[in-house]
Write a protein that holds these residues in place. Sequence first.
Motif, mmCIF file in Angstrom:
data_model
loop_
_atom_site.group_PDB
_atom_site.id
_atom_site.type_symbol
_atom_site.label_atom_id
_atom_site.label_comp_id
_atom_site.label_asym_id
_atom_site.label_seq_id
_atom_site.Cartn_x
_atom_site.Cartn_y
_atom_site.Cartn_z
ATOM 1 N N ILE A 284 -21.280 -28.492 9.732
ATOM 2 C CA ILE A 284 -21.503 -27.398 8.771
ATOM 3 C C ILE A 284 -21.274 -26.043 9.432
ATOM 4 N N GLY A 285 -21.877 -25.855 10.610
ATOM 5 C CA GLY A 285 -21.734 -24.579 11.308
ATOM 6 C C GLY A 285 -20.293 -24.311 11.730
ATOM 7 N N GLY A 286 -19.616 -25.359 12.190
ATOM 8 C CA GLY A 286 -18.223 -25.200 12.618
ATOM 9 C C GLY A 286 -17.311 -24.818 11.469
ATOM 10 N N ASN A 287 -17.511 -25.458 10.322
ATOM 11 C CA ASN A 287 -16.685 -25.132 9.156
ATOM 12 C C ASN A 287 -16.946 -23.715 8.667
ATOM 13 N N ILE A 288 -18.218 -23.293 8.684
ATOM 14 C CA ILE A 288 -18.543 -21.923 8.272
ATOM 15 C C ILE A 288 -17.896 -20.925 9.222
ATOM 16 N N PHE A 289 -17.983 -21.222 10.521
ATOM 17 C CA PHE A 289 -17.391 -20.330 11.520
ATOM 18 C C PHE A 289 -15.876 -20.210 11.326
ATOM 19 N N VAL A 290 -15.199 -21.347 11.154
ATOM 20 C CA VAL A 290 -13.746 -21.338 10.983
ATOM 21 C C VAL A 290 -13.361 -20.624 9.696
ATOM 22 N N MET A 291 -14.107 -20.878 8.616
ATOM 23 C CA MET A 291 -13.779 -20.232 7.338
ATOM 24 C C MET A 291 -13.919 -18.718 7.428
ATOM 25 N N CYS A 292 -14.979 -18.253 8.108
ATOM 26 C CA CYS A 292 -15.208 -16.816 8.193
ATOM 27 C C CYS A 292 -14.214 -16.146 9.134
ATOM 28 N N LEU A 293 -14.074 -16.716 10.350
ATOM 29 C CA LEU A 293 -13.222 -16.084 11.350
ATOM 30 C C LEU A 293 -11.753 -16.213 11.003
ATOM 31 N N GLU A 294 -11.279 -17.445 10.865
ATOM 32 C CA GLU A 294 -9.847 -17.631 10.645
ATOM 33 C C GLU A 294 -9.443 -17.227 9.240
ATOM 34 N N GLY A 295 -10.352 -17.402 8.278
ATOM 35 C CA GLY A 295 -10.037 -16.953 6.928
ATOM 36 C C GLY A 295 -9.769 -15.455 6.890
ATOM 37 N N LEU A 296 -10.591 -14.676 7.623
ATOM 38 C CA LEU A 296 -10.394 -13.232 7.692
ATOM 39 C C LEU A 296 -9.087 -12.890 8.391
ATOM 40 N N ILE A 297 -8.819 -13.545 9.527
ATOM 41 C CA ILE A 297 -7.599 -13.264 10.294
ATOM 42 C C ILE A 297 -6.346 -13.615 9.487
ATOM 43 N N VAL A 298 -6.364 -14.796 8.872
ATOM 44 C CA VAL A 298 -5.203 -15.224 8.078
ATOM 45 C C VAL A 298 -4.992 -14.288 6.890
#
Length: 331
Positions: A284-298
Amino acid sequence: IKAPTILRNNWFAKPFEMFVEMYSLPKYEGFDPTFYVSITYSFLFGMMFGDLGQGIVMALLGEFLWKKKKMKLGAIMARIGVFSAIFGLVYGSLFGNEELLAQLYQSIGITALPLHVMSKTMTMPLLGAAIGLGVFLIVVSMSINVVLRLRQHEVGEALFSQNGLTGIVFYLAILIGLGAQMLYGIKLMTLPYIIGLIALPALIMMFKEPLIHLIEKVRFQPDGSIVEYFVQSFFELFEVVLSFLSNTMSFLRVGGFVMSHAGMMIVVSALMDIAGKGSIAVLIGGNIFVMCLEGLIVGIQTLRLEYYEMFSRYYDGGGRKFEAVSLNEFK
């Protein structure tokens, strides 16, 4: 008097008006690129951030933010989340897990994932596809510019400029010639090919201003001497060639982020194996982290592609926003 602009778009494209306004509104009589932006932005984001589970979560979160908070960014998230989920189906990724969808595909007779991003054999085809997509979008943007210039009766710009018909011929001739040689061993770069489709268009772009004056039947007078004009035109042509190269190579980031997203989810999976009983929390934490960080960058990188690689070829902006007059102003 400069007439103000109010944008009118369909339900899908309307939230993306925010991105157009951030750059510059179109003039009253100009071209509104919002629909084109909505399609290209959603497609590019979905391609770079392809995951079925994360895409659905993003779409639901975006819909919530739009319905409850009336955030335009939420409406955009709802749309790009759907595209992310679609590409996630193609990649076979569900919250970074490729086994679940692989079993689903096997149950319907598909023996392998439609596109296994992290496969060693997929790296070069993926980067090649990113370049191909970039070439397609650049040519489409230049074609839009040709149509817009003709509508505005700027025939010279439509025919002779770097983003006009001559620029399209020059750009495609180089790419097709090099591609045929490198990929298929077909030698297209013969002397007639180079002279007719590369050298001649380059000269036309170099002497664009005199040619435009010629068809408009106006005498051309350079600002400085003829020598200065030749030198300036040469370096401008050199800059055009570099811009074609840099704009095309910029689309490599699309393929890079596809692999980057998959790689980050592999790291999350590895941490889950280490965590043992805490694997659910890590998931759960990993998916939230990836969605927030990489989603913003992408999201930012996709907007950069829109502004620098596409808008710069066909869009001028310069409009003034329409603002309704309130009766309170006269009290």
